[in-house]
Design a protein around this motif. Structure first.
Motif, PDB file in Angstrom:
ATOM      1  N   ASP A   5       0.821  -1.210   0.000  1.00 29.47           N
ATOM      2  CA  ASP A   5       0.000   0.000   0.000  1.00 29.47           C
ATOM      3  C   ASP A   5       0.857   1.263   0.000  1.00 29.47           C
ATOM      4  N   LEU A   6       2.137   1.130   0.366  1.00 22.47           N
ATOM      5  CA  LEU A   6       3.037   2.284   0.410  1.00 22.47           C
ATOM      6  C   LEU A   6       3.689   2.576  -0.942  1.00 22.47           C
ATOM      7  N   LYS A   7       3.567   1.654  -1.877  1.00 24.98           N
ATOM      8  CA  LYS A   7       4.242   1.837  -3.176  1.00 24.98           C
ATOM      9  C   LYS A   7       3.852   3.127  -3.895  1.00 24.98           C
ATOM     10  N   PRO A   8       2.562   3.490  -3.951  1.00 19.78           N
ATOM     11  CA  PRO A   8       2.236   4.764  -4.613  1.00 19.78           C
ATOM     12  C   PRO A   8       2.887   5.975  -3.938  1.00 19.78           C
ATOM     13  N   GLN A   9       2.953   5.960  -2.608  1.00 19.03           N
ATOM     14  CA  GLN A   9       3.580   7.070  -1.894  1.00 19.03           C
ATOM     15  C   GLN A   9       5.085   7.118  -2.181  1.00 19.03           C
ATOM     16  N   ILE A  10       5.715   5.961  -2.238  1.00 19.56           N
ATOM     17  CA  ILE A  10       7.148   5.917  -2.538  1.00 19.56           C
ATOM     18  C   ILE A  10       7.397   6.390  -3.971  1.00 19.56           C
ATOM     19  N   SER A  12       5.608   8.487  -5.596  1.00 16.17           N
ATOM     20  CA  SER A  12       5.415   9.934  -5.569  1.00 16.17           C
ATOM     21  C   SER A  12       6.654  10.646  -5.020  1.00 16.17           C
ATOM     22  N   ILE A  13       7.237  10.089  -3.972  1.00 13.41           N
ATOM     23  CA  ILE A  13       8.469  10.666  -3.412  1.00 13.41           C
ATOM     24  C   ILE A  13       9.584  10.633  -4.461  1.00 13.41           C
ATOM     25  N   ILE A  14       9.752   9.499  -5.110  1.00 12.79           N
ATOM     26  CA  ILE A  14      10.812   9.343  -6.120  1.00 12.79           C
ATOM     27  C   ILE A  14      10.623  10.346  -7.256  1.00 12.79           C
ATOM     28  N   ASN A  15       9.379  10.596  -7.645  1.00 17.43           N
ATOM     29  CA  ASN A  15       9.093  11.500  -8.759  1.00 17.43           C
ATOM     30  C   ASN A  15       9.063  12.966  -8.349  1.00 17.43           C
ATOM     31  N   GLY A  16       9.278  13.258  -7.077  1.00 14.63           N
ATOM     32  CA  GLY A  16       9.251  14.640  -6.592  1.00 14.63           C
ATOM     33  C   GLY A  16      10.452  15.453  -7.064  1.00 14.63           C
ATOM     34  N   ASP A  17      10.456  16.721  -6.676  1.00 11.22           N
ATOM     35  CA  ASP A  17      11.482  17.659  -7.128  1.00 11.22           C
ATOM     36  C   ASP A  17      12.694  17.762  -6.205  1.00 11.22           C
ATOM     37  N   LEU A  31       8.533   4.707   5.876  1.00 12.53           N
ATOM     38  CA  LEU A  31       8.581   3.305   6.288  1.00 12.53           C
ATOM     39  C   LEU A  31       8.564   3.169   7.808  1.00 12.53           C
ATOM     40  N   GLN A  32       9.350   4.005   8.467  1.00 13.56           N
ATOM     41  CA  GLN A  32       9.421   3.926   9.934  1.00 13.56           C
ATOM     42  C   GLN A  32       8.091   4.334  10.567  1.00 13.56           C
ATOM     43  N   ASP A  33       7.394   5.273   9.956  1.00 12.03           N
ATOM     44  CA  ASP A  33       6.130   5.756  10.496  1.00 12.03           C
ATOM     45  C   ASP A  33       4.963   4.799  10.229  1.00 12.03           C
ATOM     46  N   LYS A  34       4.937   4.183   9.048  1.00 16.44           N
ATOM     47  CA  LYS A  34       3.765   3.423   8.630  1.00 16.44           C
ATOM     48  C   LYS A  34       3.837   1.919   8.903  1.00 16.44           C
ATOM     49  N   LEU A  35       5.039   1.377   9.101  1.00 21.45           N
ATOM     50  CA  LEU A  35       5.167  -0.065   9.321  1.00 21.45           C
ATOM     51  C   LEU A  35       5.596  -0.300  10.769  1.00 21.45           C
ATOM     52  N   PRO A  36       4.733  -0.859  11.586  1.00 24.07           N
ATOM     53  CA  PRO A  36       4.976  -0.933  13.023  1.00 24.07           C
ATOM     54  C   PRO A  36       6.225  -1.701  13.443  1.00 24.07           C
ATOM     55  N   PHE A 138       9.694  -6.424  -0.979  1.00 25.65           N
ATOM     56  CA  PHE A 138       9.292  -5.021  -0.901  1.00 25.65           C
ATOM     57  C   PHE A 138      10.515  -4.106  -0.861  1.00 25.65           C
ATOM     58  N   LEU A 139      11.490  -4.430  -0.030  1.00 25.02           N
ATOM     59  CA  LEU A 139      12.673  -3.580   0.105  1.00 25.02           C
ATOM     60  C   LEU A 139      13.557  -3.649  -1.138  1.00 25.02           C
ATOM     61  N   GLU A 140      13.571  -4.776  -1.833  1.00 25.70           N
ATOM     62  CA  GLU A 140      14.259  -4.827  -3.125  1.00 25.70           C
ATOM     63  C   GLU A 140      13.604  -3.846  -4.095  1.00 25.70           C
ATOM     64  N   TRP A 141      12.281  -3.818  -4.088  1.00 22.61           N
ATOM     65  CA  TRP A 141      11.555  -2.873  -4.944  1.00 22.61           C
ATOM     66  C   TRP A 141      11.887  -1.430  -4.546  1.00 22.61           C
ATOM     67  N   VAL A 142      11.895  -1.145  -3.250  1.00 21.18           N
ATOM     68  CA  VAL A 142      12.249   0.205  -2.782  1.00 21.18           C
ATOM     69  C   VAL A 142      13.629   0.588  -3.315  1.00 21.18           C
ATOM     70  N   ASN A 143      14.588  -0.320  -3.183  1.00 20.49           N
ATOM     71  CA  ASN A 143      15.940  -0.010  -3.644  1.00 20.49           C
ATOM     72  C   ASN A 143      15.995   0.188  -5.152  1.00 20.49           C
ATOM     73  N   GLU A 144      15.211  -0.566  -5.899  1.00 16.73           N
ATOM     74  CA  GLU A 144      15.162  -0.355  -7.354  1.00 16.73           C
ATOM     75  C   GLU A 144      14.670   1.058  -7.671  1.00 16.73           C
ATOM     76  N   GLN A 145      13.699   1.531  -6.909  1.00 17.13           N
ATOM     77  CA  GLN A 145      13.196   2.892  -7.117  1.00 17.13           C
ATOM     78  C   GLN A 145      14.253   3.926  -6.751  1.00 17.13           C
ATOM     79  N   VAL A 146      14.917   3.722  -5.629  1.00 11.93           N
ATOM     80  CA  VAL A 146      15.951   4.656  -5.184  1.00 11.93           C
ATOM     81  C   VAL A 146      17.099   4.709  -6.199  1.00 11.93           C
TER      82      VAL A 146
END
Length: 150
Positions: A5-10, A12-17, A31-36, A138-146
């Motif tokens: 569910d966090l993928k769209p937000q991530i 959006s962050i990646i596509n930001g300015d 991630l720290q805020d939304k995943l307990p 999930f974290l592999e996907w995050v790193n691919e985006q980063v």
């Protein structure tokens, strides 16, 4: 909240300015805020010429471990092995660098750019065995985006 569910937000962050480090910080915060079970989230990046990692950004309690030599601790081992490392119980690891007395488990996923390991995302949890294969994917996907912004 579910990780996917966090993928769209991530995205959006990646596509930001903002510059890359600010985007990476925003991802750590999210991630720290939304995943307990994600009690500490950080990106360690490899030095360009020396075998050590430098903490670029993090969310959670501050750490003294802002520079980690390759091979030392879980992060340093991932810098050498280029493999995901999931630790269910940090007390069972001989080569563990304790960042907090509360940390019980850890996952470290290498970050690749053009086939080279340039850093990693490091997640600590205050829960034993907090991470599974879904966290790895999930974290592999995050790193691919980063990687696209570096």
């Amino acid at each position: 909240m579910q990780k996917n569910d966090l993928k769209p937000q991530i995205t959006s962050i990646i596509n930001g300015d903002e510059e890359a480090v600010k985007k990476m910080q925003a991802i750590c915060d999210l991630l720290q805020d939304k995943l307990p079970t994600y009690n500490w989230v950080g990106f360690y990046m490899a030095h360009e010429t020396e075998p050590r990692l430098h903490l670029w950004c993090q969310a959670g309690e501050p750490t003294d471990h802002v520079v980690i030599p390759f091979g030392k601790g879980i992060c340093g081992q991932v810098a050498v092995s280029n493999q995901n490392f999931v630790v269910d119980d940090v007390k069972a690891q001989d080569n563990y660098i304790a960042c907090s007395i509360y940390v019980k488990s850890e996952v470290v996923i290498p970050l690749f750019k053009d086939g080279k390991n340039i850093g990693q995302i490091d997640i600590d949890s205050n829960t034993v065995a907090a991470f599974d294969e879904s966290d790895e994917r999930f974290l592999e996907w995050v790193n691919e985006q980063v990687a696209t912004i570096l």
